[in-house]
Scaffold this active site. Structure first.
Site, PDB file in Angstrom:
ATOM      1  N   TYR A 114     -87.742  -8.465 -36.856  1.00 46.80           N
ATOM      2  CA  TYR A 114     -89.149  -8.877 -38.075  1.00 46.80           C
ATOM      3  C   TYR A 114     -90.162  -7.893 -38.117  1.00 46.80           C
ATOM      4  CZ  TYR A 114     -91.460 -10.403 -33.558  1.00 46.80           C
ATOM      5  OH  TYR A 114     -91.672 -10.207 -32.369  1.00 46.80           O
TER       6      TYR A 114
ATOM      7  N   SER B  56     -95.849  -5.906 -27.325  1.00 46.83           N
ATOM      8  CA  SER B  56     -94.472  -6.079 -27.660  1.00 46.83           C
ATOM      9  C   SER B  56     -93.933  -7.139 -28.040  1.00 46.83           C
ATOM     10  CB  SER B  56     -93.836  -5.305 -26.353  1.00 46.83           C
ATOM     11  OG  SER B  56     -93.449  -6.518 -25.624  1.00 46.83           O
ATOM     12  N   LYS B  57     -92.987  -7.187 -28.833  1.00 45.12           N
ATOM     13  CA  LYS B  57     -92.392  -8.350 -29.230  1.00 45.12           C
ATOM     14  C   LYS B  57     -91.596  -9.203 -28.219  1.00 45.12           C
ATOM     15  CE  LYS B  57     -90.349  -6.287 -33.465  1.00 45.12           C
ATOM     16  NZ  LYS B  57     -89.105  -5.947 -34.264  1.00 45.12           N
ATOM     17  N   ARG B  58     -91.135  -8.360 -27.167  1.00 47.15           N
ATOM     18  CA  ARG B  58     -90.733  -9.265 -25.790  1.00 47.15           C
ATOM     19  C   ARG B  58     -91.828 -10.059 -25.250  1.00 47.15           C
ATOM     20  NH1 ARG B  58     -89.979  -7.073 -21.375  1.00 47.15           N
ATOM     21  NH2 ARG B  58     -90.612  -4.949 -21.974  1.00 47.15           N
TER      22      ARG B  58
END
Ligand code: GLU
Length: 479
Positions: free
Chosen positions: A16, A252-254
């Protein structure tokens, strides 16, 4: 820069749109708008395993939601098509051939297994990772059977030297040739590696300034070597500072759910607020916090981007959101509120005037559209659960007499408006010779079930005439 700038956002569609990407897109967009330039969207979809159509769509949706419009790129076209790297493979191949012919690149036949083994050995010897540099085994190799698959490597100059650039944000940075190796430009299957595809496209698309995240600083050196090898003038560079999450770890996405742009949409954040929040991650204009789009375009420049990391401050985002909830036209907010009401089980038709009434009634208290919808839902349902403590205090036989008068006067009103309803309360209280609170509070309990709500006229209007009369009748039936 003599001519109008050409800048770009070059996302890889492997997930995304994240906040860092949105900021890069925004800064480039604003720069183009401010200086009468062009903002290009280029899709770097060469990682075929991780690139998906869904991610591409999510990125385009995110940019559209934030209203960061591009001048050239997907859905738009432009003078330098195609804008998808996987559709430009011939161009990369031709440019690789050109460098090979000029002796500035070469085919390398070392297999991935061999490279892996050598890398592992080098790292074991050094005791650290990331130290391996290609030895140049195939630099002058002549013993190659025709037709054998090979990658194409850039040939670093053999003499000593260094490569530098003057970054808009970081100032002058230099790297010695000896720190770089003969990096892979093109894979055996003809897919370019990032540094190669990026430079070919930035050059052919006539990009004058490359602004991107700081994680790409080190890529800039091999990229500059390529400009040099082709004899091309490189663009200017601006490497944007890191964005840290609320825990001060790199966003971060994580680790951080807030990295997802569209999560904020679902959370009832307005795009105006998110943009205003994002522009302050690494850029500032004095102490200004609330910055309109107009001002963004007037003020933005890469020279005002600092090198200090931007830190995510959740309270600030909510504060900005409430600011925009309060200051954008109520009709505009009403249209955006509608889907949230539907989601919470109380849909209202798009033209229903109550949508706007809700905005006016709750925008001083709600920080998001989700909260605003939650505050409004009890007013939109049929019937109300009355708090018995409130009823015991406010729905007494005497006060119900006043409620009865309010009910009848309000029912007779030709039109329900806040002033007309307030006047009903006032008239009833004057007639009875009591304070307005003595009338308004029982009505409030009858309508909302408890003792707190927006102004009484507003409250009645929110519930709507039919339902309000039903609720008043139900309260009267208790007497
Ligand atoms: N595709 C790269 C990325 O998404 C682009 C980097 C650049 O702007 O050069 O990180």
């Amino acid at each position: 820069m003599a001519s109008a700038p050409r800048v770009r956002f070059a996302p890889s569609p492997t997930g995304y749109l994240h906040i860092g990407g949105a900021r890069t897109a925004l800064f480039n967009y604003l720069y183009a708008r401010r200086f009468g330039g062009t903002f290009i969207l280029r899709i770097e979809d060469t990682d075929q395993e991780r690139s998906t159509e869904a991610s591409l769509q999510a990125i385009l949706d995110g940019l559209k939601w934030l209203d960061i419009g591009w001048d050239e790129g997907p859905e738009k076209g432009g003078p330098y098509p195609p804008y998808f790297q996987t559709q430009r493979l011939d161009t990369y191949r031709q440019h690789a051939e050109q460098l090979i012919a000029a002796g500035k690149a070469y085919r390398c036949y070392c297999t991935p297994e061999e490279i892996k083994e050598r890398r592992a050995r080098a790292e074991k010897e050094a005791g650290v990772t990331g130290v391996y540099k290609y030895e140049g085994t195939c630099r002058d190799r002549k013993d190659v059977p025709a037709g054998q698959h090979s990658v194409v490597r850039f040939k670093m100059p053999s003499q000593e030297g260094s490569v530098s650039f003057d970054d808009f944000v970081l100032g002058k940075i230099t790297k010695e040739y000896s720190d770089l190796d003969d990096w892979v430009m093109l894979r055996a299957d003809g897919i370019p590696l990032y540094n190669f595809g990026c430079v070919i496209d930035d050059h052919l698309m006539d990009i004058s300034l490359v602004a991107r995240g700081q994680e790409h600083v080190n890529s800039t050196f091999p990229q500059l070597m390529l400009y040099q090898a082709f004899g091309w003038e490189p663009p200017r560079f601006a490497h944007l500072p890191l964005i840290l999450g609320p825990d001060r770890e790199k966003l971060s996405k994580r680790k951080h759910k807030e990295a997802d742009v569209m999560l904020h949409k679902a959370n009832g954040i307005l795009p105006e607020a998110l943009l205003n929040f994002v522009i302050r991650l690494g850029w500032s204009h004095g102490n200004d916090e609330v910055i309109s789009r107009q001002q963004m375009i007037e003020w933005f420049d890469f020279k005002d981007v600092g090198s200090t990391s931007g830190v995510w401050n959740p309270e600030k985002l909510l504060w900005l959101n409430q600011h925009y909830l309060k200051t954008l036209p109520a009709s505009d907010i009403a249209a955006r509120l509608a889907p949230f009401l539907a989601e919470q089980g109380s849909p209202l038709p798009a033209q229903d005037p109550r949508l706007e009434h809700i905005v006016v009634a709750f925008r001083e208290r709600a920080k998001t559209l989700v909260e605003m919808a939650a505050m409004a839902v009890p007013y939109l349902k049929q019937g109300v659960a009355i708090d018995e403590k409130a009823a015991a205090k406010h729905l007494t036989a005497d006060s119900l007499k006043l409620v009865r008068q309010v009910r009848d006067d309000a029912a007779a009103l030709p039109e329900w408006t806040v002033p007309a309803l307030d006047t009903v309360i006032k008239t009833v209280s004057e007639r009875a010779g009591v304070g307005m609170g003595k009338v308004a509070q029982p009505v409030r309990v009858a309508i909302t079930g408890n003792t707190t709500s927006p102004g009484i006229g507003e409250t009645l209007l929110l519930v709507g005439k039919d339902e309000a009369l039903r609720r008043l009748d139900a309260a009267l039936a208790r007497g």
